[in-house]
Structures are given as structure tokens and as C-alpha cells.
Design a protein around this motif. Structure first.
Motif, PDB file in Angstrom:
ATOM      1  N   ASN A  57       1.013  -0.799   0.222  1.00 32.46           N
ATOM      2  CA  ASN A  57       0.045   0.059  -0.002  1.00 32.46           C
ATOM      3  C   ASN A  57       0.837   0.990   0.238  1.00 32.46           C
ATOM      4  N   THR A 112       3.910   4.486 -10.523  1.00 29.58           N
ATOM      5  CA  THR A 112       3.534   5.554 -10.641  1.00 29.58           C
ATOM      6  C   THR A 112       3.913   5.968  -8.669  1.00 29.58           C
ATOM      7  N   GLY A 223      -5.024   1.155  -1.582  1.00 25.37           N
ATOM      8  CA  GLY A 223      -5.164   0.957   0.254  1.00 25.37           C
ATOM      9  C   GLY A 223      -6.494   0.542   0.011  1.00 25.37           C
TER      10      GLY A 223
HETATM   11  P1  AMP Z   1      -2.919   7.585   3.062  1.00 23.09           P
HETATM   12  O1  AMP Z   1      -1.603   7.800   3.172  1.00 23.09           O
HETATM   13  O2  AMP Z   1      -3.337   7.072   4.736  1.00 23.09           O
HETATM   14  O3  AMP Z   1      -3.704   8.714   2.889  1.00 23.09           O
HETATM   15  O4  AMP Z   1      -3.652   6.097   2.373  1.00 23.09           O
HETATM   16  C1  AMP Z   1      -2.799   6.949   0.833  1.00 23.09           C
HETATM   17  C2  AMP Z   1      -3.957   6.638  -0.507  1.00 23.09           C
HETATM   18  O5  AMP Z   1      -3.170   6.781  -1.273  1.00 23.09           O
HETATM   19  C3  AMP Z   1      -3.894   4.840   0.415  1.00 23.09           C
HETATM   20  O6  AMP Z   1      -5.027   4.660  -0.503  1.00 23.09           O
HETATM   21  C4  AMP Z   1      -3.041   4.788  -1.571  1.00 23.09           C
HETATM   22  O7  AMP Z   1      -3.793   2.896  -1.409  1.00 23.09           O
HETATM   23  C5  AMP Z   1      -3.211   5.735  -2.664  1.00 23.09           C
HETATM   24  N1  AMP Z   1      -2.236   5.419  -2.764  1.00 23.09           N
HETATM   25  C6  AMP Z   1      -0.749   6.368  -2.595  1.00 23.09           C
HETATM   26  N2  AMP Z   1       0.258   5.919  -3.938  1.00 23.09           N
HETATM   27  C7  AMP Z   1      -1.185   5.370  -5.034  1.00 23.09           C
HETATM   28  C8  AMP Z   1      -0.079   4.755  -6.215  1.00 23.09           C
HETATM   29  N3  AMP Z   1       1.143   4.995  -7.023  1.00 23.09           N
HETATM   30  N4  AMP Z   1      -0.657   4.630  -7.280  1.00 23.09           N
HETATM   31  C9  AMP Z   1      -2.060   4.307  -6.628  1.00 23.09           C
HETATM   32  N5  AMP Z   1      -2.700   4.796  -5.359  1.00 23.09           N
HETATM   33  C10 AMP Z   1      -1.850   5.213  -4.376  1.00 23.09           C
END
Ligand code: AMP
Ligand code: MG
Length: 341
Positions: A57, A112, A223
Motif C-alpha cells: 500500500n 507511479t 489502500g
Molecule cells: P493514506 O496515506 O493513508 O492517506 O493513504 C494513501 C492512499 O493513496 C492509499 O489509498 C494508497 O493506496 C493510495 N496511493 C498511494 N500511492 C499510490 C499509487 N502510486 N497508485 C495508486 N494509489 C496510490
């Protein structure tokens, strides 16, 4: 381990801790973030560890300016206009990452990267002084409600991280809107937040993809597949317009000798507070913005309390109400109390 409480006057102390590979939480307008320098693999690994975050994640990288050219490859031509309009602010963009800029764990092996410029003077100053962007996943233990106050961060991490930059309570209170800019058919909303679909109307949007993912679809914001935002107790969502339903739910759980908590607007709380054990008021009637701001404090209040069940008000899914209900539905596992219960 000692956790330093750092006010904005002593920000240089946080800068030095971060530059030495330590973890320092910081305030933002959405929720508090768990900070580490985004090119320090060792520190990033510790962020996952202390949070208990699954390693697939990825983390959001927090930048201090709209010039992201050092971090990303091709971006759509509307990107400068998008950032001009919404940064600094509660919008996270996902772009193709330049190779070998960030520590590998930041992107969890993806090509990404997620970027955001928070609208918070102290934290922007902190990033500037560190001289490199900071990761900032929400500063809560994985699965628990996000932190909208410094005290929430201390509840989860006191003695486990080196510092917390002490700021005011988060003004917005729920996490940023996450959008994917890498889909050639248009912007895809991966997580709803304070910036809504309507706010993005001047930009090419791919609405058909911008929906809550169903249970069996592979998640694109990794996430989204994890349970989130939840206190210990089960939450039942109840339609605010129906006093009958509230009465029915209260009667049912009383019969089962449950201690009942109500999470709702001031009006509903006033109606039912004499019938239940604990209440938390989210603000004026139909004020979804206030409800978003107080939601996580409310969930944490019940998590610490002795109630056995939480009855939470359903808000209309419009404006920030969409993001609010997204969090409440996840916290409750989409459990709506209905006439048949
Ligand atoms: P949080 O840091 O707890 O606010 O969560 C960050 C959110 O951004 C999570 O749902 C991650 O899965 C999503 N996220 C972060 N980087 C990426 C990425 N490269 N591609 C897709 N989703 C991302
Ligand atoms: Mg989070």
C-alpha cells in the motif's frame, strides 16, 4: 523512545530529526501525516512497520511547491492548471514516477507516485527546510480512524516515533481526494475527499471509472482494499430522516443489554441523548463539512469508551458528504440498520 513534541517555533528540531532518518508526524489540513524523508529507504520501512501498514500500500509524497518536474515523467497538459487551482490543498495526484528519485518502498514497487502539496504553512516550511519531499501516510495505526488532532497521533504512537510537530486540529478532518492522471481517457477519482467531482468539472474526467470499487474488483488505489477508519465496536448506519428507525434501533440494542453510543448531528443527539449511554455531536443539522471535521475524533471517542454498539447518522451523498459517507460506510462495513432488523 522519547517522542518530542515540537511547536512551529522549534521546527528546526523536526528538520534535524528527519534528516537523521527519524520519523516525525506533522499536521496538515486533512489529517496528520507520519513523516519521513522520501528518499530514505530505511526510514520509510520503519514507517510501514510502526503503522502496521501492508507493504503493498504505497505512501503519498508531500511536496512544498507546484513544480513537480524533478519527480515525475510525462504529465497531461492540463496538470499545471489543475495544480494552480487546487494546490496547496486536499488533492493527491498519481503520476508516472521518475526512476530512482524516491526510496523503492514509497511506491510499493509501482511505476507511479502519489503527490500532494498540503495547505499548511508550518508543514510546507518543514518540507522546504528538509530539502526533499516527505512521505506522510495518515498518522494512525493501520485500520484505526485517522488522526485529526495531535492528541490522536500521541494516542497511537507515543514512545514509538521520534517527534510530533504540534499543530491545531485539522480543518478538513478527512483524507485528501486521490486522483489518477495516468489514464489517457481522463482523470479517475480513486478516493473521494474534500475536492469533489463537481470541483473538477473543468478538467477531463473519466466518470465511469471513478466509482467505489466493488468487493471483487482489483483495487487501483491499493489502500481501498483494506478495512479502514474503524473503532472496536460495530457501527450501524441510520437514516437521519427517520426518527422511527432511530427508536427501533435503540429499543433493539437495549433489549440485548448493549451500551449504546450515538454519532450524529446536534439535533439528533438532543432528541435521543436521554435514551442512550454516550453521544458525540458532529455539528449543525445537515452540515456534512462539520461532520467530516469531527468524524475521526468521534470514532476515537467511542473506541476508548465502554459502549458496545455505535449508531451513526447517514448524511446525504453530495459535496463532501460523498467522502464522509465513504469513510462511514467503510468503518461500518456498509452496515445499514433497516426496518427488518
Ligand atoms: P493514506 O496515506 O493513508 O492517506 O493513504 C494513501 C492512499 O493513496 C492509499 O489509498 C494508497 O493506496 C493510495 N496511493 C498511494 N500511492 C499510490 C499509487 N502510486 N497508485 C495508486 N494509489 C496510490
Ligand atoms: Mg490512512
Amino acid at each position: 523512545m522519547k517522542t518530542e513534541l515540537i511547536t512551529s517555533d522549534y521546527i528546526q528540531e523536526a528538520v534535524e530529526l528527519l534528516q537523521h532518518g527519524r520519523i516525525v508526524a506533522f499536521p496538515t489540513e486533512t489529517v496528520y501525516g507520519l513523516g519521513a524523508v522520501a528518499n530514505d529507504e530505511h526510514a520509510i520501512k520503519r514507517v510501514y512497520e510502526v503503522k502496521g501498514r501492508p507493504s503493498d500500500n504505497p505512501l503519498i509524497v508531500h511536496v512544498s511547491s507546484r513544480d513537480i518536474s524533478a519527480y515525475v515523467n510525462r504529465v497531461p497538459e492540463y496538470t499545471p492548471a489543475l495544480l494552480e487551482k487546487f494546490w496547496p490543498g486536499p488533492l493527491t495526484i498519481i503520476c508516472e514516477a521518475k526512476a530512482d528519485i524516491f526510496a523503492p518502498s514509497v511506491t510499493a514497487g509501482r511505476k507511479t507516485v502519489a503527490l500532494r502539496m498540503p495547505n499548511h504553512a508550518t508543514t510546507l516550511d518543514l518540507i522546504e527546510r528538509v530539502g526533499f519531499p516527505l512521505v506522510g501516510p495518515s498518522a494512525n495505526k493501520s485500520g484505526k480512524p485517522s488522526p485529526s488532532r495531535a492528541a490522536h497521533v500521541l494516542d497511537d504512537f507515543f514512545g514509538q516515533i521520534e517527534g510530533v510537530v504540534y499543530g491545531e486540529n485539522s480543518g478538513i478532518g478527512i483524507e485528501s481526494t486521490v486522483i489518477d492522471l495516468t489514464d489517457p481517457s481522463g482523470i479517475v477519482i480513486l478516493r473521494p475527499g474534500a475536492i469533489t467531482e463537481a470541483d473538477l468539472k473543468d478538467f477531463p474526467l473519466n466518470i465511469s471509472q471513478s466509482i467505489e470499487l466493488s468487493e471483487n474488483e482489483p483495487p487501483r488505489a491499493p489502500g481501498m482494499k483494506y478495512k479502514h477508519y474503524a473503532p472496536r465496536q460495530p457501527i450501524y448506519l441510520i437514516d437521519s430522516q427517520s426518527p422511527d428507525l432511530w427508536n427501533k434501533a435503540i429499543r433493539k440494542f437495549k433489549q440485548e443489554h448493549y451500551k449504546i453510543g450515538i454519532l450524529a448531528d446536534d439535533n439528533l443527539v438532543e432528541c435521543f441523548e436521554r435514551d442512550v449511554d454516550k453521544t458525540y455531536q458532529l455539528g449543525a443539522i445537515e452540515d456534512a463539512q462539520s461532520a467530516a471535521k469531527y468524524l475521526y475524533d468521534g470514532l476515537r471517542f467511542f473506541d476508548k469508551s465502554d459502549v458496545d454498539v455505535i449508531l451513526a447518522q447517514v448524511y446525504e451523498k453530495k459535496g463532501i458528504g460523498i467522502a464522509l459517507m465513504n469513510r462511514l460506510e467503510k468503518a461500518s462495513n456498509h452496515t445499514y440498520f433497516n426496518q427488518k432488523d
